[in-house]
Design a protein around this motif. Structure first.
Motif, mmCIF file in Angstrom:
data_model
loop_
_atom_site.group_PDB
_atom_site.id
_atom_site.type_symbol
_atom_site.label_atom_id
_atom_site.label_comp_id
_atom_site.label_asym_id
_atom_site.label_seq_id
_atom_site.Cartn_x
_atom_site.Cartn_y
_atom_site.Cartn_z
ATOM 1 N N LYS A 101 -0.696 9.649 12.799
ATOM 2 C CA LYS A 101 -1.701 8.585 12.703
ATOM 3 C C LYS A 101 -2.871 9.009 11.815
ATOM 4 O O LYS A 101 -3.394 8.203 11.025
ATOM 5 C CB LYS A 101 -2.210 8.199 14.088
ATOM 6 C CG LYS A 101 -1.220 7.386 14.883
ATOM 7 C CD LYS A 101 -1.730 7.096 16.287
ATOM 8 C CE LYS A 101 -0.718 6.308 17.084
ATOM 9 N NZ LYS A 101 -1.148 6.076 18.476
ATOM 10 N N THR A 110 -1.023 1.374 8.017
ATOM 11 C CA THR A 110 -1.113 1.132 9.447
ATOM 12 C C THR A 110 -0.784 2.407 10.212
ATOM 13 O O THR A 110 0.257 3.023 9.992
ATOM 14 C CB THR A 110 -0.145 0.010 9.865
ATOM 15 O OG1 THR A 110 -0.471 -1.167 9.127
ATOM 16 C CG2 THR A 110 -0.246 -0.268 11.357
ATOM 17 N N ASP A 112 0.616 3.848 12.975
ATOM 18 C CA ASP A 112 1.516 3.595 14.096
ATOM 19 C C ASP A 112 2.154 4.868 14.654
ATOM 20 O O ASP A 112 2.905 4.808 15.628
ATOM 21 C CB ASP A 112 2.599 2.586 13.707
ATOM 22 C CG ASP A 112 3.505 3.073 12.589
ATOM 23 O OD1 ASP A 112 3.375 4.236 12.142
ATOM 24 O OD2 ASP A 112 4.360 2.272 12.143
#
Length: 171
Positions: A101, A110, A112
């Motif tokens: 992350k 993003t 995730d």
């Protein structure tokens, strides 16, 4: 970079047997005072490996665990080896999902916690040094956000400083 080289570097950071009761990782259930205080050896901790005989763990056994459970499962294939090493070391110290992350935040995708095609593409589209420095900045920000930084922060920042030297060699 080979696994053997990465492991040699890692063991330079990870010490022998420790049974610090203030460290949640040394407890089998991951919270201070909860479960059994089994400790940590070579960076392998009771909270992650509650059934492992940590005190009697050999260096060769630790190497096998790091290869099977960490190196092979990181998902860093397709990334520059300098990034893979930094990410792997961070994952071992703070957890695989957390490390991924932070890498994703560093490259603007993003967050995730899974290395997929978009993460690999974003990492590889940026300058290697920029990614290394941004990941290191995210790592330091993460450590300083932890309540336990007062207790363990000096060791963590020294580890990051040593890894910056490796990054300079690897880029």
């Amino acid at each position: 970079m080979t696994f053997d080289e990465a492991f040699r570097r890692l063991i330079g950071h990870e010490g022998g047997y420790s049974k610090d009761s203030r460290d949640p990782g040394n407890w089998t259930l991951g919270k201070v005072g909860v479960g059994t205080l089994k400790g940590t050896k070579y960076g392998l901790a009771a909270n992650t490996y509650p059934n492992l005989d940590i005190k009697n763990l050999t260096l060769e056994q630790a190497k096998e665990i790091y290869k099977k459970d960490w190196w092979d499962k990181l998902g860093g294939h397709g990334l520059h080896s300098a990034i893979t090493f930094q990410l792997w070391d961070f994952a071992i110290n703070a957890g695989r999902s957390r490390a991924i992350k932070e890498l994703q935040q560093a490259v603007g995708v993003t967050a995730d916690g899974v290395i997929g095609p978009k993460t690999i593409e974003a990492v590889n589209a940026q300058d290697l040094n920029d990614v290394l420095l941004s990941l290191t900045a995210e790592r330091l920000k993460f450590y300083t956000s932890l309540d336990s930084f007062k207790t363990y922060g000096k060791g963590w920042t020294n580890r990051v400083a040593e890894n910056l030297k490796f990054a300079a060699q690897d880029n």
